[in-house]
Design a protein around this motif. Structure first.
Motif, PDB file in Angstrom:
ATOM      1  N   SER A 315      -6.257  -1.129  -7.314  1.00  0.00           N
ATOM      2  CA  SER A 315      -5.906  -2.375  -8.001  1.00  0.00           C
ATOM      3  C   SER A 315      -7.082  -2.862  -8.830  1.00  0.00           C
ATOM      4  O   SER A 315      -8.113  -3.234  -8.286  1.00  0.00           O
ATOM      5  CB  SER A 315      -5.500  -3.458  -6.991  1.00  0.00           C
ATOM      6  OG  SER A 315      -5.225  -4.676  -7.638  1.00  0.00           O
ATOM      7  N   SER A 317      -6.398  -5.094 -11.594  1.00  0.00           N
ATOM      8  CA  SER A 317      -5.720  -6.037 -12.479  1.00  0.00           C
ATOM      9  C   SER A 317      -6.530  -7.300 -12.705  1.00  0.00           C
ATOM     10  O   SER A 317      -7.440  -7.624 -11.950  1.00  0.00           O
ATOM     11  CB  SER A 317      -4.361  -6.414 -11.883  1.00  0.00           C
ATOM     12  OG  SER A 317      -4.523  -7.116 -10.667  1.00  0.00           O
ATOM     13  N   GLY A 338       0.270   2.198  -4.787  1.00  0.00           N
ATOM     14  CA  GLY A 338       0.383   1.604  -6.104  1.00  0.00           C
ATOM     15  C   GLY A 338      -0.858   1.791  -6.934  1.00  0.00           C
ATOM     16  O   GLY A 338      -1.971   1.945  -6.424  1.00  0.00           O
ATOM     17  N   ASP A 340      -2.406  -0.377 -10.101  1.00  0.00           N
ATOM     18  CA  ASP A 340      -2.240  -1.621 -10.853  1.00  0.00           C
ATOM     19  C   ASP A 340      -3.421  -1.802 -11.802  1.00  0.00           C
ATOM     20  O   ASP A 340      -4.523  -2.113 -11.386  1.00  0.00           O
ATOM     21  CB  ASP A 340      -2.142  -2.807  -9.887  1.00  0.00           C
ATOM     22  CG  ASP A 340      -1.782  -4.104 -10.600  1.00  0.00           C
ATOM     23  OD1 ASP A 340      -1.694  -4.093 -11.848  1.00  0.00           O
ATOM     24  OD2 ASP A 340      -1.580  -5.121  -9.910  1.00  0.00           O
ATOM     25  N   SER A 342      -2.887  -3.775 -14.623  1.00  0.00           N
ATOM     26  CA  SER A 342      -2.297  -4.791 -15.489  1.00  0.00           C
ATOM     27  C   SER A 342      -3.289  -5.881 -15.870  1.00  0.00           C
ATOM     28  O   SER A 342      -4.319  -6.060 -15.239  1.00  0.00           O
ATOM     29  CB  SER A 342      -1.091  -5.422 -14.781  1.00  0.00           C
ATOM     30  OG  SER A 342      -1.489  -6.100 -13.610  1.00  0.00           O
ATOM     31  N   VAL A 362       4.379   2.432  -7.179  1.00  0.00           N
ATOM     32  CA  VAL A 362       4.343   1.400  -8.216  1.00  0.00           C
ATOM     33  C   VAL A 362       3.284   1.766  -9.247  1.00  0.00           C
ATOM     34  O   VAL A 362       2.131   2.008  -8.904  1.00  0.00           O
ATOM     35  CB  VAL A 362       4.025   0.009  -7.621  1.00  0.00           C
ATOM     36  CG1 VAL A 362       3.919  -1.033  -8.730  1.00  0.00           C
ATOM     37  CG2 VAL A 362       5.096  -0.398  -6.616  1.00  0.00           C
ATOM     38  N   ASP A 364       1.790   0.025 -12.655  1.00  0.00           N
ATOM     39  CA  ASP A 364       1.789  -1.209 -13.454  1.00  0.00           C
ATOM     40  C   ASP A 364       0.615  -1.173 -14.429  1.00  0.00           C
ATOM     41  O   ASP A 364      -0.537  -1.314 -14.047  1.00  0.00           O
ATOM     42  CB  ASP A 364       1.672  -2.429 -12.535  1.00  0.00           C
ATOM     43  CG  ASP A 364       1.849  -3.747 -13.278  1.00  0.00           C
ATOM     44  OD1 ASP A 364       1.951  -3.720 -14.520  1.00  0.00           O
ATOM     45  OD2 ASP A 364       1.904  -4.802 -12.617  1.00  0.00           O
ATOM     46  N   SER A 366       1.040  -3.088 -17.342  1.00  0.00           N
ATOM     47  CA  SER A 366       1.522  -4.145 -18.233  1.00  0.00           C
ATOM     48  C   SER A 366       0.377  -5.021 -18.739  1.00  0.00           C
ATOM     49  O   SER A 366      -0.695  -5.069 -18.148  1.00  0.00           O
ATOM     50  CB  SER A 366       2.550  -5.002 -17.499  1.00  0.00           C
ATOM     51  OG  SER A 366       1.978  -5.627 -16.366  1.00  0.00           O
ATOM     52  N   LYS A 386       8.766   1.182  -9.032  1.00  0.00           N
ATOM     53  CA  LYS A 386       8.570   0.204 -10.109  1.00  0.00           C
ATOM     54  C   LYS A 386       7.716   0.837 -11.197  1.00  0.00           C
ATOM     55  O   LYS A 386       6.639   1.372 -10.917  1.00  0.00           O
ATOM     56  CB  LYS A 386       7.894  -1.064  -9.583  1.00  0.00           C
ATOM     57  CG  LYS A 386       8.743  -1.881  -8.631  1.00  0.00           C
ATOM     58  CD  LYS A 386       8.017  -3.162  -8.211  1.00  0.00           C
ATOM     59  CE  LYS A 386       8.861  -3.991  -7.258  1.00  0.00           C
ATOM     60  NZ  LYS A 386       8.160  -5.232  -6.821  1.00  0.00           N
ATOM     61  N   LEU A 388       6.167  -0.498 -14.737  1.00  0.00           N
ATOM     62  CA  LEU A 388       5.972  -1.696 -15.553  1.00  0.00           C
ATOM     63  C   LEU A 388       5.046  -1.358 -16.709  1.00  0.00           C
ATOM     64  O   LEU A 388       3.842  -1.162 -16.530  1.00  0.00           O
ATOM     65  CB  LEU A 388       5.375  -2.818 -14.699  1.00  0.00           C
ATOM     66  CG  LEU A 388       6.133  -3.125 -13.389  1.00  0.00           C
ATOM     67  CD1 LEU A 388       5.424  -4.208 -12.603  1.00  0.00           C
ATOM     68  CD2 LEU A 388       7.573  -3.515 -13.671  1.00  0.00           C
ATOM     69  N   ASP A 412      10.411  -2.064 -16.728  1.00  0.00           N
ATOM     70  CA  ASP A 412      10.130  -3.096 -17.727  1.00  0.00           C
ATOM     71  C   ASP A 412       9.341  -2.483 -18.865  1.00  0.00           C
ATOM     72  O   ASP A 412       8.189  -2.076 -18.695  1.00  0.00           O
ATOM     73  CB  ASP A 412       9.341  -4.245 -17.087  1.00  0.00           C
ATOM     74  CG  ASP A 412       9.288  -5.487 -17.984  1.00  0.00           C
ATOM     75  OD1 ASP A 412       9.533  -5.345 -19.192  1.00  0.00           O
ATOM     76  OD2 ASP A 412       9.002  -6.578 -17.460  1.00  0.00           O
TER      77      ASP A 412
END
Length: 883
Positions: A315, A317, A338, A340, A342, A362, A364, A366, A386, A388, A412
């Motif tokens: 992570s 983010s 995950g 991440d 983002s 996941v 991500d 984004s 997911k 994203l 998304d």
């Protein structure tokens, strides 16, 4: 073992740890139990009489009431349950009693509380007390009882408001394996004697006020696996051979202290080091952490991280990360929980190595600046739940290879430059519950099956070339092409009909123009979803009925409307054109909203400008309807007719979430638009909440759009509409003629933040004669935060303790997560609302700070994360849990 006393009662949370031993109570003190318990009311009476028999001193003659003339449930200090008339409480504290404790007390099998504090009991605690399976509270403070800690293996005094210093005598507990004193009010230093606990595997003093340095001997405890001293005032440096002397370390936290110096290179054998005053980069050798499973960081990605082949979650983010995504990071095939990345500033393409994430749940990326085509090998990520990719610059079509990702629950790709058709294979995705294709350049027919038949799960607005789909998506109707062999006669007829209709319409429009009865035309904002007229708005609002009135402002009124046909709810802002500034407000809002879009801004569906049935000018803006009204309604609700018990309130988590939503919106307006946008009127009534309680910023009637060059120069951006903003929320420099700036919005945000958590408006009548909401908060922080917070939040925070405890015990304020986070949030509000614009934060820093605070609030306590309770198969030592 000599007893020790701190200035609080010892409360034992009795837990059963030998599940196999059916019918036996918790052996709280690790002592042998005697004969089985007799289960009868007579047994309770006999046990009390035996307790009385051991009393050798009774100056207040308390025991005289303990006789057969009345039922034992009426004896002084005895409380029984209503149903079975069994003793549940024995409360004899501070009654000048002396004597020893009778072993028959173990026969009070329904006993939940035993309070004997402040007497003169002596000798040891009888071993039979271990039978009391229902015992929740044991208070023996200020007696002369010994033997309590003789064979202690686990001492956990978590969140008990303990004060004073750590007793050096704890270093004599040679059998101790777990010592957890976290979340209390302890001061002083760490005793040198604790370095003698050779068997210690878990040590936590997090969340106290302990100072000084960590004794060197503590870093030599070779059996340590969990070491947590975070959230204190500890100084000093870390020894260079840290991980060498602690070879089994698994959890190591020194976060939120005053430790300085460089991170030891040997820490490459440890994990999860906390943000102090440590300098230098994260060591390159961090790649040697072959067993590392979770990695969280700020502002830097070690290039050697790709060697952590057991990393499960990464992570990064909400940082300021920039540049391309390192292929060795996104290619970590071990990632399964995950990845991440983002809310950063990452650029270039999504590396092809993403295809190695076969076990990832996941992904991500984004809210970055990634561009190029989507990799064709995303289909290799077969475990994705997911995906994203929204708020980037991706282009091209959605790869057909994604058809193999049948386990997707959320996809998304909104706010990109994607094109091509909507993939038909998405219809077959049974697990897909959220699909967002909004604000791209997709074209063609939208299916009506699968996820596409659920309007609450599918979003496709902002794609002008799409058609079809279910009516709730408000897309245009798909028209098939005419056959190429249409006869010439039909073509001529069509042309004649078109000319005739055109001529008739032209004549009609001329007549209506002359009579001033023209129906209003619709000026559609970019990416508009609706084409509405004055007549349809009139019907939707039931003739602008007062029952549909949502609120009124300087430039007009807002009504709720229901569209015919679709039944969709809308909000209509009708401008009061008698107000000279209303037309300018209308133009300003249209100009602002046509080029901006963000999940935390109120969506404008269309704008209408024309005349009404009386020939008067008519201007209106149509917005997405927000089911939960404005933030004003929640912070300062009026009492409804059916009583105050139905008044709605926001809890602590909801307030923090909404505050972050607002901050995200203003970060976007100030820093991520082509030209910076100054809102100029931030206040609770302009914050609207949707059905999911997500915050949206609305009312752009006073907005000012400025270029970056203009924003950074000293030009006076004065308002053509007079003083910008609302009294109480407008920054002081606006009142003194200073120019508009983004720092003005920051000031308004700071005041709003203080209002959200104190529950008091800045215009409250108490704020006069030099007192303001800001200095009302400033003078109370940090020790008296309980005096200024919204009573609703206070009630929420005291569910586990009494109001008196919180009011009188400042340590409990310091250690309660609510109060810790509240203090930090209010400090953000104070910084944002500083009198000098140069001292205020920018909204990007506000977002980072609040997200960090929320993460800390939601983070599990170290007790559950870093200190492990013994397994049932392990031998049961002495266990003391205080909670």
């Amino acid at each position: 073992m000599d007893s020790f006393t701190w200035e609080v009662s010892l409360y034992f949370l009795v837990q059963e740890i030998n599940a196999e031993s059916a019918g036996e109570g918790l052996n709280l003190l690790g002592l042998a139990t005697a004969s089985p318990v007799v289960r009868a009311n007579g047994t309770d009476q006999q046990a009390l009489l035996q307790f009385k028999a051991k009393i050798t001193g009774d100056q207040l003659k308390i025991m005289e009431s303990w006789n057969s003339s009345i039922h034992f449930c009426q004896w002084r200090g005895v409380t029984c349950g209503r149903k079975h008339q069994r003793v549940t409480k024995l409360e004899l504290q501070h009654l000048e009693l002396s004597g020893s404790l009778s072993p028959f007390i173990g026969n009070l099998s329904f006993l939940r509380e035993l309070s004997l504090a402040g007497n003169s009991f002596y000798n040891e605690i009888p071993q039979q007390i271990g039978r009391l399976r229902r015992l929740e509270k044991l208070d023996l403070t200020n007696n002369s009882i010994s033997g309590l800690l003789s064979n202690m293996k686990y001492l956990v005094l978590y969140n008990n408001s303990l004060r004073g210093s750590i007793p050096p005598s704890l270093g004599n507990l040679s059998s101790l394996e777990i010592l957890a004193l976290l979340m209390n009010g302890l001061t002083g230093t760490i005793p040198e004697s604790l370095g003698q606990l050779a068997n210690l595997s878990g040590f936590s003093i997090a969340g106290n006020a302990i100072s000084g340095i960590v004794p060197v001997t503590m870093f030599n405890l070779s059996n340590i696996r969990d070491f947590d001293i975070g959230g204190n005032k500890i100084q000093g440096t870390l020894p260079s051979d840290l991980a060498i002397n602690m070879p089994y370390i698994e959890f190591f936290s020194i976060t939120r202290n005053q430790i300085s110096g460089q991170i030891p290179v040997s820490i490459s054998n440890a994990s999860n080091l906390g943000q102090n005053y440590l300098s230098g980069p994260i060591p390159f050798d961090i790649g040697r952490l072959q067993k590392l499973q979770i990695f969280l960081t700020d502002r830097n990605i070690p290039s050697n991280l790709g060697k952590c082949q057991n990393l499960l979650r990464l992570s990064l983010s909400h940082n300021n990360l920039s540049g391309p995504i390192p292929p060795q990071v996104i290619g970590l095939s071990s990632l399964s929980i995950g990845l991440d990345l983002s809310s950063n500033f990452l650029t270039d393409e999504l590396p092809f190595e993403v295809g190695k994430l076969k076990n990832l749940g996941v992904l991500d990326v984004s809210q970055n600046r990634l561009s190029g085509l989507l990799p064709n090998n995303l289909d290799s990520c077969v475990s994705l739940v997911k995906l994203l990719l929204n708020d980037n610059l991706f282009e091209g079509s959605i790869p057909s290879s994604l058809s193999s990702l049948r386990g997707l629950e959320a996809l998304d790709v909104s706010d990109n430059n994607l094109s091509g058709g909507v993939p038909e294979f998405l219809v077959t995705f049974k697990a897909l519950k959220y699909l967002n294709l909004s604000f791209n350049d997709f074209e063609g027919v939208v299916p009506s099956e699968g996820v596409f038949k659920n309007a609450s799960a599918t979003f496709a607005e902002g794609n002008r070339k799409l058609c079809g789909g279910i009516p709730e998506l408000h897309l245009s109707i798909c028209i098939s092409k005419k056959s190429s062999n249409t006869s010439l006669r039909v073509k001529i007829a069509i042309v004649i009909v078109i000319l005739a209709v055109t001529l008739a319409l032209t004549c009609l429009l001329i007549l209506r123009f002359r009579k001033k009865k023209e129906q209003p035309t619709t000026i559609s904002v970019e990416n508009s979803l609706l084409q509405l007229s004055y007549q349809s708005i009139l019907r939707a609002t039931d003739g602008f009925s007062t029952q549909n009135l949502l609120g009124s402002g300087s430039f007009g009124s807002v009504y709720k409307g229901i569209l015919e046909g679709s039944g969709a709810a809308i909000a209509v802002k009708v401008l009061d054109l008698l107000n000279r500034g209303a037309s300018r407000s209308f133009v300003a809002e249209c100009e602002a909203l046509k080029n901006i879009r963000h999940r935390n801004l109120v969506k404008v569906l269309t704008a209408i400008s024309g005349v009404d049935y009386q020939g008067n000018d008519f201007k209106a803006l149509v917005y997405e309807f927000m089911e939960n009204g404005s933030l004003e309604d929640w912070l300062h609700p009026s009492v409804p007719a059916n009583g105050p018990e139905t008044v709605r309130h926001l809890n602590f988590f909801q307030r923090v979430s909404v505050a972050i939503d607002i901050a995200h919106a203003f970060e976007y307006l100030h820093h991520h638009c082509e030209t910076s946008i100054i809102h100029c009127d931030l206040k609770p009534s302009n914050i609207l909440l949707d059905k999911e309680m997500v915050g949206h910023v609305g009312d752009f009637g006073l907005v000012k759009i400025v270029s970056a060059d203009t924003l950074n120069c000293s030009t006076n951006l004065s308002s053509s509409l007079g003083l910008r903003g609302t009294i109480g929320y407008a920054p002081p420099e606006y009142g003194m003629g200073s120019g508009l700036s983004t720092k003005g919005d920051v000031y308004s945000y700071g005041i709003l933040l203080l209002e959200m958590f104190t529950g008091k408006r800045p215009t409250d009548e108490r704020f006069k004669e030099g007192l303001s909401l800001r200095n009302f908060v400033e003078t109370a922080l940090p020790e008296r935060v309980v005096e200024i917070i919204d009573p609703i939040l206070l009630e929420e925070s005291v569910q586990r303790r009494t109001i008196a405890d919180i009011t009188l015990n400042e340590n409990s304020q310091r250690n309660d997560k609510h109060f810790q986070c509240l203090s930090l949030i209010m400090e953000v509000g104070l910084t944002c609302s500083a009198d000098s614009p140069s001292e205020r934060m920018n909204m990007s820093d506000v977002v980072t700070k609040l997200c960090s605070i929320l993460d800390e609030f939601l983070r599990p306590t170290r007790l559950h994360r870093g200190i492990r309770t013994p397994k049932a198969a392990q031998p049961a030592g002495n266990v003391v849990f205080l909670s």
